[in-house]
Design an enzyme around this catalytic site. Sequence first.
Site, short mmCIF file in Angstrom:
data_model
loop_
_atom_site.label_atom_id
_atom_site.label_comp_id
_atom_site.label_asym_id
_atom_site.label_seq_id
_atom_site.Cartn_x
_atom_site.Cartn_y
_atom_site.Cartn_z
N THR A 1 0.85 -1.20 0.00
CA THR A 1 0.00 0.00 0.00
C THR A 1 0.89 1.24 0.00
O THR A 1 0.62 2.21 -0.73
CB THR A 1 -0.97 -0.02 1.20
OG1 THR A 1 -1.75 -1.22 1.09
CG2 THR A 1 -1.89 1.17 1.20
N CYS B 1 -18.17 -9.99 2.41
CA CYS B 1 -19.49 -10.45 2.84
C CYS B 1 -19.74 -10.03 4.28
O CYS B 1 -18.88 -10.09 5.12
CB CYS B 1 -19.64 -11.95 2.66
SG CYS B 1 -18.99 -12.96 3.96
N ASN C 1 -5.40 -10.83 -6.95
CA ASN C 1 -5.46 -11.43 -5.62
C ASN C 1 -6.71 -12.27 -5.38
O ASN C 1 -6.69 -13.19 -4.59
CB ASN C 1 -5.34 -10.34 -4.54
CG ASN C 1 -6.20 -9.14 -4.83
OD1 ASN C 1 -6.11 -8.53 -5.89
ND2 ASN C 1 -7.04 -8.79 -3.88
N THR D 1 14.06 5.32 10.09
CA THR D 1 14.98 4.19 10.31
C THR D 1 14.35 2.91 9.79
O THR D 1 13.17 2.65 10.02
CB THR D 1 15.30 4.08 11.82
OG1 THR D 1 15.87 5.32 12.22
CG2 THR D 1 16.28 2.96 12.09
N GLN E 1 1.09 -10.18 -5.87
CA GLN E 1 0.75 -11.61 -5.95
C GLN E 1 1.68 -12.36 -6.90
O GLN E 1 1.54 -13.57 -7.06
CB GLN E 1 -0.72 -11.78 -6.37
CG GLN E 1 -1.73 -11.16 -5.41
CD GLN E 1 -1.81 -11.87 -4.05
OE1 GLN E 1 -1.32 -12.99 -3.88
NE2 GLN E 1 -2.42 -11.21 -3.08
N SER F 1 5.06 -6.82 -1.48
CA SER F 1 4.71 -6.90 -0.07
C SER F 1 5.26 -8.18 0.54
O SER F 1 5.05 -9.27 -0.02
CB SER F 1 3.18 -6.89 0.03
OG SER F 1 2.79 -6.88 1.36
N GLY F 2 5.96 -8.07 1.67
CA GLY F 2 6.59 -9.25 2.27
C GLY F 2 5.61 -10.29 2.76
O GLY F 2 5.81 -11.50 2.60
N HIS F 3 4.49 -9.80 3.35
CA HIS F 3 3.63 -10.77 4.06
C HIS F 3 2.82 -11.66 3.15
O HIS F 3 2.13 -12.56 3.62
CB HIS F 3 2.73 -10.05 5.08
CG HIS F 3 1.60 -9.27 4.49
ND1 HIS F 3 0.32 -9.75 4.49
CD2 HIS F 3 1.54 -8.05 3.92
CE1 HIS F 3 -0.48 -8.86 3.93
NE2 HIS F 3 0.24 -7.81 3.58
N1 PLP Z 1 -2.06 -5.29 -4.04
C1 PLP Z 1 -2.50 -6.55 -4.05
C2 PLP Z 1 -2.74 -7.27 -5.35
C3 PLP Z 1 -2.79 -7.19 -2.84
O1 PLP Z 1 -3.24 -8.45 -2.85
C4 PLP Z 1 -2.58 -6.47 -1.63
C5 PLP Z 1 -2.93 -7.08 -0.34
O2 PLP Z 1 -4.01 -7.65 -0.19
C6 PLP Z 1 -2.08 -5.17 -1.68
C7 PLP Z 1 -1.83 -4.61 -2.90
C8 PLP Z 1 -1.81 -4.40 -0.41
O3 PLP Z 1 -0.65 -4.93 0.19
P1 PLP Z 1 -0.16 -4.55 1.68
O4 PLP Z 1 -0.97 -5.40 2.59
O5 PLP Z 1 1.27 -4.92 1.73
O6 PLP Z 1 -0.35 -3.11 1.89
#
Ligand code: PLP
Length: 650
Positions: free
Chosen positions: A73, A336, A161, A247, A189, A209-211
């Site tokens: 994001t 939902c 996603n 940092t 993704q 995105s790492g997670h």
């Molecule tokens: N873009 C896509 C395609 C995603 O699937 C996501 C997370 O669901 C994001 C952006 C946002 O990522 P983050 O959670 O790292 O801000």
Amino acid sequence: MSKEIYLDGNATTCVLPAAIDAAVQAMRDCFGNPSSTHATGLQAKAMMDSVRQRAKRLLGVGNGRIMFNSGATEGIQTAVLSALCALRERRERGEAIGSLLVYGATEHKAVPEALAHWNRLLGLGLELKKLPVDADGRHDLAALRALAPQAAFVCTMAANNETGVVSDLVGIGATLVGSKALWMVDCVQGLGKLPLDLGNTRIDYAPFSGHKLYAPKGIGMLYVREGAPYTALVMGGGQEAGLRSGTENMAGIAALGAVLAALEEGGTFRSPTELYGFREKLATSLRAAFPGIVFNAPFDKALPTTLNFSVPGLSSKELLDVFDAANVRVSAGSACSAAKAAPSYVLDAMGLPAWRSSSAVRMSFGPLAGEEIIDEACTRIERCGQALRNAGLMDTPVSGTVVPEGLLQLSLAGNHTWLLLDAPSRQCIVIDHQAELGERIDSLLHSHGYKVSARLSTRDGGAETDSFVFGAHTVRRAALDSSHTGYLLCSGDKVDYAFTGLAALSGLAGKLPADALVCAGREEVNACCTSLRAEAQGSMAGADLNLDSIALARLLEAHPQAVLVDVRETYEQAACIPGGRAAESVPLSRLAAFVPGWLDAVDQPPLVFFCRSGNRSAKAAQCLRRLGYRNAYSLGGGIALASPALALAA
Ligand code: PLP
């Protein structure tokens, strides 16, 4: 408790053990500030630089830059801000920049939201233009070709996603040849799942995105092409070569580094061939469990790790509930709510019928998935299908299961339909039928051999006779007010239940016996059942209605006779892996049928209602309290938060 099977990898993933170790090591042994010039700082900087180099190699960034940030994001904001600031400068210099901010119709919400936000804040006044996708979810290149001459900035994604659909980045790049538009590709993704060679493309910005790939939350990366305009989103101490102050998140960077190392060195993650095999296994089990299932994205154009599907006649909430009961975590393809599923804008953009878009479920896994887990998931999927079929939700004849009888409440979008089921004669009365529930009711009745003997409406006084016999009961019509008719279910002269539709309870005094159980037609009037006496006395909810797991343990110790009541629906209970503490089964839809028994008991033991998240159990406990059953409780937060030590069936 059975082991959780996590199939929601597109939402987030667990953290790779090597990434946890790397993060711990960064916090414990290599805790320096990479901006410090002493040895401790230099060690930290060396670690950070090596992760950056690895990312650059893996993503083939050439002379482009990789900066660390908090996630996609933030990366998207930075890319959008950079592009829009550059466009503003170009326009101020008198250059033609085009008028459109083009974004794929299936982009993550962060993209159009960021575009609208920065377009407004920077006073650019450009037009946001959705780029349509085709029925397969791929960007419409002919539409892009038509927009390209006016496009100032184009935002697309590497893979979706919700559906896993992989974009044709080569085709998009070719379509943009000759266009001056800047181009961002959301690669969230795609990391670890698609080959990326960013330096050899005309992509200007690529957030990661790492997670989403086994690193922790709060760490991400942004690729910026060499020469692409850049404006920092965060200013301050000049970290990240001035690109992003603050940092650095060193534990996150170390963890991300371990994931990137696993990708680069191989041996940790499954090969694409293995992942395709896993998808085939899951799809085969899904087809066997849910005849009629439709997959919402073509397998040959999607990542093997995402399955998006809809099942005729089943809502995403029902599917989620049953999977959750079986300890399989999936997510709704659409946002939902408890009341009604909102359609998925991604599936809508693909032109799928509304029922598919609003009942979609997403099952996604990551490249760390193991064969054993997938096999166990398949077993549980088939168990879930069986549970739903046996509950009569899939219009297949059922055998060997308990036939529903007595009173049943079906709710949709806050409206209640009540079914009176007489098992010996297999006759059913439907009160306040809702068209949207038609198929559900038909399938439930059909599966168990019931026939509808009367449809009654509290709105138009539909019954022709004032009273008729139904099994061991009599049903009587009662005028409630000028626009509402009530129906009374009586045993001899006693009114057991009164169905009152939308009539205000406050106006019913004198028209019904004070202790008859009133079953209203809408959630706002009453969620389950009540009585006029209870309404006159007011609420008895009390602050102690919700128990946490500690309070529950105490209550069970002090009152061994306490009864745990599982108010999940029968198909959820059937999907649970057996085990855990014994509980009485009273689905919330059947609560009204059980209330008289509890109220009449001499020694009212504590009743502790529980469900998946605590919503339904709170309704049950409130209903009982209101009716004067002081010892009714709800397990707050549901099974999800209950201590495993309590070993509730899950
Ligand atoms: N873009 C896509 C395609 C995603 O699937 C996501 C997370 O669901 C994001 C952006 C946002 O990522 P983050 O959670 O790292 O801000």
